[in-house]
Scaffold this motif. Structure first.
Motif, short mmCIF file in Angstrom:
data_model
loop_
_atom_site.label_atom_id
_atom_site.label_comp_id
_atom_site.label_asym_id
_atom_site.label_seq_id
_atom_site.Cartn_x
_atom_site.Cartn_y
_atom_site.Cartn_z
N ASP A 1 -1.17 -6.12 -2.07
CA ASP A 1 -1.42 -7.40 -1.40
C ASP A 1 -2.92 -7.57 -1.12
O ASP A 1 -3.55 -6.68 -0.53
CB ASP A 1 -0.64 -7.44 -0.10
CG ASP A 1 -0.61 -8.81 0.55
OD1 ASP A 1 -1.60 -9.56 0.41
OD2 ASP A 1 0.39 -9.13 1.20
N PRO A 2 -3.50 -8.71 -1.53
CA PRO A 2 -4.93 -8.94 -1.27
C PRO A 2 -5.32 -8.90 0.21
O PRO A 2 -6.49 -8.69 0.53
CB PRO A 2 -5.16 -10.34 -1.85
CG PRO A 2 -4.10 -10.50 -2.90
CD PRO A 2 -2.91 -9.75 -2.37
N GLY B 1 -7.31 -0.76 6.08
CA GLY B 1 -6.94 -0.88 4.68
C GLY B 1 -8.09 -1.15 3.73
O GLY B 1 -8.05 -0.74 2.57
N LYS B 2 -9.12 -1.83 4.20
CA LYS B 2 -10.20 -2.22 3.29
C LYS B 2 -10.99 -1.04 2.73
O LYS B 2 -11.68 -1.18 1.74
CB LYS B 2 -11.13 -3.22 3.97
CG LYS B 2 -11.93 -2.68 5.12
CD LYS B 2 -12.76 -3.80 5.73
CE LYS B 2 -13.52 -3.35 6.96
NZ LYS B 2 -14.24 -4.47 7.56
N HIS B 3 -10.85 0.13 3.34
CA HIS B 3 -11.56 1.31 2.86
C HIS B 3 -10.69 2.20 1.95
O HIS B 3 -11.17 3.22 1.47
CB HIS B 3 -12.07 2.13 4.05
CG HIS B 3 -13.02 1.36 4.91
ND1 HIS B 3 -14.26 0.95 4.48
CD2 HIS B 3 -12.89 0.88 6.17
CE1 HIS B 3 -14.87 0.27 5.44
NE2 HIS B 3 -14.05 0.21 6.48
N ILE B 4 -9.47 1.79 1.72
CA ILE B 4 -8.59 2.58 0.86
C ILE B 4 -8.99 2.36 -0.60
O ILE B 4 -9.04 1.23 -1.07
CB ILE B 4 -7.11 2.19 1.08
CG1 ILE B 4 -6.68 2.54 2.51
CG2 ILE B 4 -6.20 2.89 0.06
CD1 ILE B 4 -5.30 2.04 2.87
N GLU B 5 -9.28 3.43 -1.30
CA GLU B 5 -9.66 3.35 -2.71
C GLU B 5 -8.55 3.80 -3.63
O GLU B 5 -8.57 3.53 -4.82
CB GLU B 5 -10.90 4.20 -2.96
CG GLU B 5 -12.12 3.72 -2.19
CD GLU B 5 -13.32 4.62 -2.37
OE1 GLU B 5 -13.22 5.64 -3.10
OE2 GLU B 5 -14.37 4.31 -1.78
N GLN B 6 -7.56 4.51 -3.06
CA GLN B 6 -6.48 5.06 -3.88
C GLN B 6 -5.18 5.06 -3.07
O GLN B 6 -5.17 5.40 -1.90
CB GLN B 6 -6.84 6.49 -4.28
CG GLN B 6 -5.77 7.21 -5.05
CD GLN B 6 -6.26 8.58 -5.48
OE1 GLN B 6 -7.13 8.69 -6.33
NE2 GLN B 6 -5.71 9.62 -4.87
N ILE B 7 -4.08 4.67 -3.74
CA ILE B 7 -2.75 4.70 -3.13
C ILE B 7 -1.88 5.59 -4.01
O ILE B 7 -1.90 5.48 -5.23
CB ILE B 7 -2.14 3.29 -3.05
CG1 ILE B 7 -2.98 2.40 -2.13
CG2 ILE B 7 -0.70 3.35 -2.56
CD1 ILE B 7 -2.54 0.94 -2.11
#
Length: 194
Positions: free
Chosen positions: A147-148, A156-162
């Motif tokens: 989700d944008p 969440g904006k610092h998450i680079e990998q899920i």
């Protein structure tokens, strides 16, 4: 006597209420996690996102099986990079190396847990139980997007990998297939006797 009876009835009422809340807590917690994405529980949607950002995110795929599950289960692709909001398609492969049909159900979550509320599944093999016949190998799809709104979340904006993780558990065969497996077993016994 009246005061003792009132106290006893009050205590019985408290015990009954606590017992009911204990039984209701599991489905309520499950519902809460599915609605909020808490604990890495992913959300579901019927269609993809209308907004696709230029920013990308890496999605890793993880697979495991429960201790007593006889299947082999792996992601076809270990990771992919998708634009945030873009619909991604990944596959997992399952193989039943045994000589009996096995039914399985997959549990899932994402890591980091804060991404759970932003990882949206459109379609997934995990929504239904899977049955593999002896020696059967299948590829199972999962369609998803991130989700944008994740870029507006302070965490969440610092998450680079899920990481999307699945664990398959063996479950009882659905009734028609369980009966077919019993019939096959009886046929092989009959053949052995002849």
């Amino acid at each position: 006597m009246d005061g003792k009876r009132k106290t006893l009835l009050s205590l019985v009422g408290v015990v009954c209420t606590m017992t009911a809340l204990g039984f209701a807590s599991v489905p309520l917690y499950d519902w809460f996690c599915r609605v909020t994405g808490y604990g890495g529980t992913t959300l579901e949607a019927s269609a993809g996102s209308e907004t696709i950002l230029d920013q990308t995110i890496k999605v890793r795929f993880d697979a495991s099986i429960a201790k007593d599950m006889a299947w082999e289960f792996t992601p076809v692709e270990r990771e992919m990079e998708v634009r945030i909001g873009e619909t991604g398609l990944a596959f997992y492969e399952a193989y039943n190396p045994t000589n009996r049909p096995i039914a399985g159900s997959a549990s899932y979550n994402v890591f980091p847990f804060t991404a759970g509320g932003y990882f949206i599944k459109i379609a997934c093999f995990c929504f239904e139980e899977q049955v593999l016949q002896p020696g059967e190998r299948i590829q199972m799809p999962v369609t998803f997007y991130v989700d944008p709104e994740i870029v507006d979340d302070p965490d969440g904006k610092h998450i680079e990998q899920i990481t999307l993780s699945y664990t398959f558990y063996e479950i009882d065969l659905p009734e028609p297939q369980a009966q077919a497996a019993l019939d096959l077993g009886a046929d092989s016994i009959q053949t052995d006797l002849n």
